[in-house]
Design a protein around this motif. Structure first.
Motif, PDB file in Angstrom:
ATOM      1  N   ASN A 178      -1.296 -36.173   3.343  1.00  0.00           N
ATOM      2  CA  ASN A 178      -0.184 -35.276   3.035  1.00  0.00           C
ATOM      3  C   ASN A 178       0.907 -36.082   2.361  1.00  0.00           C
ATOM      4  N   TRP A 189       1.140 -39.768   3.777  1.00  0.00           N
ATOM      5  CA  TRP A 189       0.785 -39.901   5.199  1.00  0.00           C
ATOM      6  C   TRP A 189      -0.677 -39.530   5.396  1.00  0.00           C
ATOM      7  N   TYR A 191      -3.303 -38.254   7.883  1.00  0.00           N
ATOM      8  CA  TYR A 191      -3.305 -37.553   9.166  1.00  0.00           C
ATOM      9  C   TYR A 191      -4.586 -37.890   9.920  1.00  0.00           C
ATOM     10  N   ARG A 204      -1.892 -37.687  14.684  1.00  0.00           N
ATOM     11  CA  ARG A 204      -1.279 -38.992  14.438  1.00  0.00           C
ATOM     12  C   ARG A 204      -1.133 -39.201  12.932  1.00  0.00           C
ATOM     13  N   ARG A 205      -0.100 -39.971  12.529  1.00  0.00           N
ATOM     14  CA  ARG A 205       0.136 -40.210  11.108  1.00  0.00           C
ATOM     15  C   ARG A 205       0.207 -41.710  10.831  1.00  0.00           C
ATOM     16  N   ASP A 502       1.373 -28.935  12.449  1.00  0.00           N
ATOM     17  CA  ASP A 502       2.305 -29.631  11.559  1.00  0.00           C
ATOM     18  C   ASP A 502       2.689 -28.738  10.378  1.00  0.00           C
TER      19      ASP A 502
END
Length: 527
Positions: A178, A189, A191, A204-205, A502
């Motif tokens: 993302n 990021w 994911y 988690r990122r 998210d």
């Protein structure tokens, strides 16, 4: 609305009855063109309130009731603006602020006055806010001496095409990237699902790259992979809806303890445990295989754009992204979408057996299954009999829905299981008790004990390397708006799926056709 009409009709000081002077100048390449300021003076000489040069002197005296032409008494009032150039600067700032940022560079070419007004920070601050959601960050930027115009022109606008959701080309494993505007950065990021089997935990990122303007007032790309901090990287646009990242300092990815230390660190981040904690030998092999395969890329990856599925009122539940349990492979991310009477779950992350991009579940919403009472639900034989009965009907074709078959209660007079006419978007029935049959393996001992509806469906299974793929029957269980499950009859296992909550911006498909084409392309990437 009048202002927008003025922008369209009188942009260069010409109405519908006069040709645009800018086009006239381009059509006479052999004549010397005056400066922008000279053009402004020439236009001022031509403009007369209520008439133009080529209009006779008596033209302004012609009037009649309701004709809409200024009469002789109108000369006492203030002059009406004949073009955008006549408007005060503060009004032009308001007009230009409402235009898309991509149109402003061309607007600056019209004349010197427009070019000067487009240096106003208010215009670019509004573009940064409305197009990229920046608000408080702009004040921090101004404290650092960076203008909104530079931020928009040198960072946000050039890299706008990489914002949104992407799937990395990492063989069968795939992934979910993302790219967002995050403060004064653009950050990619990655994911990652929660640690197996905690499907209810948040995603988690991990940052893979970032772009900023801290140095030399120009955009700088940095690789964030590894454990030594940001270092030099690069981003290249390969083609539409595809881009690549490259790390220029891969030595930053290495650790002092060599590959063993890198593996231990990766295992802790990826699985939340050590290799000694994993007693299953096959699972150890799968984990080691994934580390060797994924670490070879060194963050030099190609990404392809993906979209979130469109939502229609007829959908059984809101489509979107879910995380689900896949046995020894751990948690994986899937995309649930609806296509008429079918629901489809496509893998965004995958494994060596069924890779990312493949259709992991396909649900027939025209074939609901009525569960028996709790005592009979505990029998895998009873569940298999119900689902396989519907499976045989589905294999024979749609006409088989009218044929008589046995129901869950065993009564020949009642409608057959899966034969009820249920609209795909019909309201779910009242919650009914649910329990997994004995002998069905589940990664999560805690799962919902009531469900709303159940449907016949098929799941995709395959051997290592995606060999001998086949669709096998199973049961889709809708628990609520954010949870569903699937019982794999042949594998005697249960997958629980939980919605990814998210907020994902710049991810909506522009059209249903584009989304359908994306799904087809995703399957071809890994086929």
């Amino acid at each position: 609305m009048l202002l927008r009409m003025a922008v369209c009709a009188r942009l260069c000081g010409a109405g519908q009855s006069r040709r645009c002077r800018r086009r006239q100048r381009h059509s006479q390449p052999h004549q010397d063109s005056d400066s922008d300021m000279d053009m402004d003076e020439e236009e001022e000489e031509e403009r007369v309130v209520g008439k133009t040069k080529d209009e006779p002197d008596g033209g302004s005296s012609r009037h009649s009731s309701g004709a809409g032409v200024l009469g002789s008494g109108a000369s006492a009032g203030p002059p009406h603006p004949q073009s955008l150039l006549d408007l005060p600067p503060e009004l032009l700032v308001e007009i230009f602020s409402s235009l898309p940022g991509a149109a402003l560079p061309n607007l600056a070419l019209v004349c010197k006055k427009f070019r000067q007004i487009l240096n106003t920070e208010t215009i670019w601050r509004r573009r940064c806010t409305e197009e990229f959601g920046m608000r408080d960050d702009l004040r921090k930027m101004e404290i650092l001496g960076m203008s909104s115009r530079d931020l928009y022109v040198k960072l946000l606008h050039p890299y706008r095409h990489i914002l949104g959701l992407w799937q990395p080309d990492i063989g069968p494993y795939g992934g979910l990237l993302n790219v967002v505007v995050d403060g004064l950065f653009i950050i990619g990021w990655m994911y990652l699902p929660p640690h197996d089997p905690r499907v209810e935990d948040p995603m988690r990122r991990r940052p893979l790259f970032r772009i900023h303007m801290w140095e030399k007032n120009k955009a700088t790309v940095e690789c964030m992979y590894g454990h030594k901090g940001p270092h030099k990287g690069d981003i290249q646009t390969v083609k539409k809806d595809e881009f690549s990242t490259k790390c220029n300092q891969t030595d930053h990815h290495r650790m002092p303890g060599g590959r063993q230390e890198e593996f231990r660190t990766w295992l802790e981040e990826e699985w939340g445990r050590t290799l000694e904690d994993i007693f299953h030998e096959h699972m150890q092999e799968l984990i080691l295989m994934k580390f060797i395969y994924t670490s070879q890329y060194d963050n030099c990856l190609t990404y392809r754009r993906i979209y979130l599925p469109p939502c229609l009122p007829s959908d059984l539940l809101q489509p979107g992204l879910f995380k689900g349990t896949y046995g020894s492979h751990g948690l994986e991310i899937i995309m649930l979408s609806f296509h008429g009477s079918k629901a489809k779950a496509t893998k965004l992350t995958g494994d060596p057996n069924v890779p990312a991009g493949q259709l992991t579940l396909e649900i027939d919403l025209n074939r609901p299954v009525r569960l028996p009472d709790l005592e009979h639900q505990r029998s895998i034989e009873e569940l298999s009999r119900l689902v396989l009965g519907v499976h045989e009907e589905a294999q024979r074709g749609p006409q088989s829905r009218d044929a008589p078959s046995e129901t869950a209660e065993g009564s020949d007079s009642a409608p057959p299981a899966g034969a009820e006419d249920v609209e795909p978007g019909a309201a779910a029935s009242e919650a009914q008790p649910f329990v997994l049959p004995l002998g069905v393996m589940a990664r999560n001992e805690v799962y919902p004990r009531t469900c709303k509806m159940c449907f016949y469906g098929t799941g995709l299974i395959a051997g290592h390397g995606f060999t001998s793929p086949e669709r096998t029957p199973g049961l889709f269980v809708l628990f609520d708006e954010d949870h569903f499950g699937f019982i794999w009859l042949e594998l005697k296992s249960f997958s629980l799926y939980s919605r990814l909550t998210d907020q994902l911006s710049h991810a909506q498909a522009p059209t249903l056709e584009r989304f359908e084409a994306m799904l087809r392309n995703m399957q071809s990437w890994t086929s």
